[in-house]
Design an enzyme around this catalytic site. Sequence first.
Site, PDB file in Angstrom:
ATOM      1  N   GLU A 249       0.870  -4.130   3.706  1.00 20.17           N
ATOM      2  CA  GLU A 249       1.894  -3.122   3.437  1.00 20.17           C
ATOM      3  C   GLU A 249       2.808  -2.875   4.629  1.00 20.17           C
ATOM      4  O   GLU A 249       3.529  -1.882   4.678  1.00 20.17           O
ATOM      5  CB  GLU A 249       1.233  -1.829   2.963  1.00 20.17           C
ATOM      6  CG  GLU A 249       0.489  -2.036   1.651  1.00 20.17           C
ATOM      7  CD  GLU A 249      -0.064  -0.758   1.057  1.00 20.17           C
ATOM      8  OE1 GLU A 249       0.089   0.312   1.686  1.00 20.17           O
ATOM      9  OE2 GLU A 249      -0.625  -0.825  -0.050  1.00 20.17           O
TER      10      GLU A 249
ATOM     11  N   LYS B 279       1.238   4.675 -10.266  1.00 23.25           N
ATOM     12  CA  LYS B 279       1.510   3.256 -10.097  1.00 23.25           C
ATOM     13  C   LYS B 279       1.821   2.667 -11.466  1.00 23.25           C
ATOM     14  O   LYS B 279       0.973   2.688 -12.361  1.00 23.25           O
ATOM     15  CB  LYS B 279       0.302   2.540  -9.482  1.00 23.25           C
ATOM     16  CG  LYS B 279      -0.013   2.960  -8.053  1.00 23.25           C
ATOM     17  CD  LYS B 279      -1.296   2.298  -7.572  1.00 23.25           C
ATOM     18  CE  LYS B 279      -1.556   2.597  -6.112  1.00 23.25           C
ATOM     19  NZ  LYS B 279      -2.872   2.060  -5.672  1.00 23.25           N
TER      20      LYS B 279
END
Length: 428
Positions: free
Chosen positions: A205, A336
């Site tokens: 990330e 999400k």
Amino acid sequence: MTQILEVTAREILDSRGNPTVEVDVYTESGAIGRAAVPSGASTGTREALELRDKKSKRYGGKGVAQAVKNVNEIIAPLIIGMDAADQAAVDLAMLDEDGTENKSKLGANAILGVSLATARAAADAFGFPLYRYLGGVAGQTLPLPMMNIINGGEHAANNLDIQEFMIIPKGAKTAAEAVRMGAEVFANLKAILKKGGHATAVGDEGGFAPDLDTNEEAFKCIMDAIKAAGYKAGKDIVLAIDAAASEFCVKGKYELKGEGKSLTTTQMIDYYEEMISKYPIVSIEDGLAEGDWDGWGEMTQRLGSIQLVGDDIFVTNPSIFRKGIEKGVGNSILVKLNQIGSLTETLQTIDLAKRYGYTTVISHRSGETEDTFISDLAVAVNAGQIKTGSLSRTDRVAKYNQLIRIEEDLGRAASFGTPFDKITDSKK
């Protein structure tokens, strides 16, 4: 004008070099919507099924050729001729065709790709930016970013048990300023890690992945970086973590292998309590395992003055989330898109959170693409928070850059609040 004319899917690569699904939807007016589907590393067991070609040698069994085929041969004929502006109808048609609870027949990656591309096509047909199409005139709040600047757990090859150590630039007045503050802290953190002899390679990330001795050492490095950047921790910038505790919960014990600790649920909560007393931590995501419902209840009672975000425990699923609401578990939900697998169901979950007073954090996945749908979604629903990685890697920075563009487009109508003023004020 918004009648669906053509649907095409293809296999592309995500930020980890793994295949994922990309879909184009065309309308009769010539409008086009394109969307690429993300993929997670630490995943909840009840997430919608990401269909992969496990028996094939292509891409080591990680290919998505079957999902692409399902779009091109099953979903496309099903929705061609439908109205792209009727998002719920398009999504429902796909869900009915799939007919399974976890979207295992067509694949959540196939359904979601079409769902998001349909929304983009409709927005393009009407000549609206995506955030305006999704949220109308009410969508004008830029989200406060939660920036993952040190990676551990499943996102990095180091001995940090906690998966994400994040900074939140709560003192920023605009999204652009928040991005700048985050970038400045990130740059100073790199210098501090280098000086300490640590590697500055980045994880999935975009955050650094140093092999530090303890989780607390990561907090100390971040605090030093905040100070070096000229900011005050607790006032200008606060901290958050994603423990991803399901990943280190073994037979009911929380195994912090990096620190040589084996903790019970209560001891794990004690651990967080100690960290909160030392550092300006205002948000903990997945502090306990997804199946530890009683533990989540205890954690909510003891630590409920800060934000307790449910990711793996809720998996963006309205029915599972409702169970959490009834049990009084957590006070925030991570959203999400690919956990539930359609835009309509995602919006239902967000609406549920708002009705019951849960905060909402719109989130990326560790396997991402250059797609910026979540940036527009966060503004459209006035989520107030977004989690989209660090200040490096194009797949992460693309989302921040889109927020800056949206803020510019909104002009004086843009607002930028913080959900953490009350928490941090009480800590002063």
